[in-house]
Enzyme design. Sequence first.
Site, short mmCIF file in Angstrom:
data_model
loop_
_atom_site.label_atom_id
_atom_site.label_comp_id
_atom_site.label_asym_id
_atom_site.label_seq_id
_atom_site.Cartn_x
_atom_site.Cartn_y
_atom_site.Cartn_z
N GLY A 10 62.00 40.72 34.16
CA GLY A 10 61.56 40.45 34.98
C GLY A 10 62.32 39.28 35.16
O GLY A 10 62.90 38.51 34.74
N ARG A 71 62.79 46.31 31.26
CA ARG A 71 62.68 45.79 30.33
C ARG A 71 62.74 46.94 29.19
O ARG A 71 61.64 47.53 28.19
CB ARG A 71 61.10 46.16 30.12
CG ARG A 71 60.47 44.61 31.27
CD ARG A 71 59.08 44.55 31.91
NE ARG A 71 58.27 44.08 32.84
CZ ARG A 71 58.99 42.55 32.97
NH1 ARG A 71 58.90 41.68 31.57
NH2 ARG A 71 58.21 41.90 33.71
N THR A 124 62.53 32.45 32.45
CA THR A 124 60.94 33.10 32.36
C THR A 124 60.39 32.35 34.05
O THR A 124 60.84 30.76 32.87
CB THR A 124 60.81 33.47 31.54
OG1 THR A 124 59.01 33.58 31.79
CG2 THR A 124 60.36 32.60 29.76
N ASP A 128 57.47 30.31 28.82
CA ASP A 128 56.21 30.22 27.37
C ASP A 128 57.26 30.67 26.33
O ASP A 128 57.10 31.43 24.81
CB ASP A 128 55.53 31.25 27.77
CG ASP A 128 56.51 33.04 27.64
OD1 ASP A 128 57.50 32.47 28.29
OD2 ASP A 128 55.59 33.82 27.63
N ARG A 170 50.88 35.33 32.25
CA ARG A 170 51.11 35.95 30.38
C ARG A 170 50.32 35.21 30.16
O ARG A 170 49.25 35.37 30.62
CB ARG A 170 52.82 35.97 30.28
CG ARG A 170 53.60 37.31 30.59
CD ARG A 170 53.44 38.89 29.48
NE ARG A 170 54.21 39.07 30.20
CZ ARG A 170 55.35 39.98 30.08
NH1 ARG A 170 56.02 39.26 29.51
NH2 ARG A 170 55.21 41.52 30.60
O1 F6P Z 1 57.21 37.36 32.51
C1 F6P Z 1 57.30 37.59 34.04
C2 F6P Z 1 56.76 37.93 34.80
O2 F6P Z 1 56.23 37.60 36.40
C3 F6P Z 1 54.83 37.32 34.18
O3 F6P Z 1 54.73 36.24 34.61
C4 F6P Z 1 53.85 38.21 34.92
O4 F6P Z 1 52.71 38.96 33.58
C5 F6P Z 1 54.91 39.98 34.96
O5 F6P Z 1 56.34 39.28 34.51
C6 F6P Z 1 55.14 40.53 35.46
O6 F6P Z 1 55.93 41.85 34.95
P1 F6P Z 1 56.15 43.04 36.31
O7 F6P Z 1 57.01 42.37 36.68
O8 F6P Z 1 56.75 44.32 35.09
O9 F6P Z 1 55.05 43.43 37.44
#
Ligand code: F6P
Length: 342
Positions: A10, A71, A124, A128, A170
Amino acid sequence: MNVGILTGGGDCPGLNAVIRAVVRRGHQLGFKFVGIRDGWKGLIDYSIVPITKEMISGLLPRGGTILGTSRTNPFKKEEDAQRVMANIKKLGLGCIVSIGGDDTLGVAAKLFSRGINTVGIPKTIDNDLSRTDITFGFDTAVSVVTEALDRLHTTTEAHHRVMVVEVMGRHAGWIAVYGGIAGGADMILIPEEPFDVEEVAKVVRKRKEEGKNFSIIVAAEGAYPKEAGGSITKDRTLDAFGNVKLGGVGEFLAVELEKRTGIETRYVVLGHLQRGGSPTAYDRVLATRYGVRAAELIHEKKFGRMVALEGNKIVDVPLEEAAGKTKTVDKGIYAIAKVFFG
Ligand code: F6P
């Protein structure tokens, strides 16, 4: 030396500031840079762009990432891993700087074990990642949550309502705890301590009895009621690294609280707002420190390492120790948050 840079996972505020810092310091040390587009996907597809001096001008305050992200997990299929190895060779890369969270850095650690020189930079908003006190992007996300809570306070108080605010993070509650403390939340729910819905309802009722006829509850997206036994997910799909899509705890709790307390309750999901836009001053400085040190690690031939923050010092740690282990919320900071519950 030719050095490749990629951003994976992300996106998060500060990615461009890191790219700028790695390249500025790297040029001084005599390196040439190529950008790898969309994370590890760019090395499977050979999607490459040269990084010039002009390209990094004006990057410091810019959100997102000029390199794009995805990803993609090249180790899901051995043929993709082989293509990555072959393309690294074809490009003559002496090192790859991978800027990412545990998934992206996990790939960098695996490549290092296969003989590829890598250096990692921890990013991030979730904060975490193990072996670093702070990841860049976290401070910006906390600032967004804080501003949102300030705004939600005035409307929630005016309508004598309960507001449930669902934030990202998360399976760790860092954003919820820091944002909740900064924004004066009346209760903060995190995945590390499954909650009891009735206890939350009690806090709301008690506040009303004491004349405070509004409440703000911050819920981390991974927080869940004890009886559910696990986080609430949007659907059953998994990404390439096996991550579930979290979401729904805000709505669930709002419905339950209104039912149990009789007080009108609304919920807000802050979602990707927490990841967008310009980095805070703190994140710009942290990203810059990480980027400069990463370039120096390459110069010192310290590969298979990740730059990290320990206290207020930039250090470096083995990549494989950072990847794959979730750093959960420190009990001490959650205890401070609890002083203000109710
Ligand atoms: O890891 C970063 C994050 O923003 C998390 O907090 C969240 O659960 C996830 O990515 C959301 O991912 P996406 O951009 O795939 O919706």
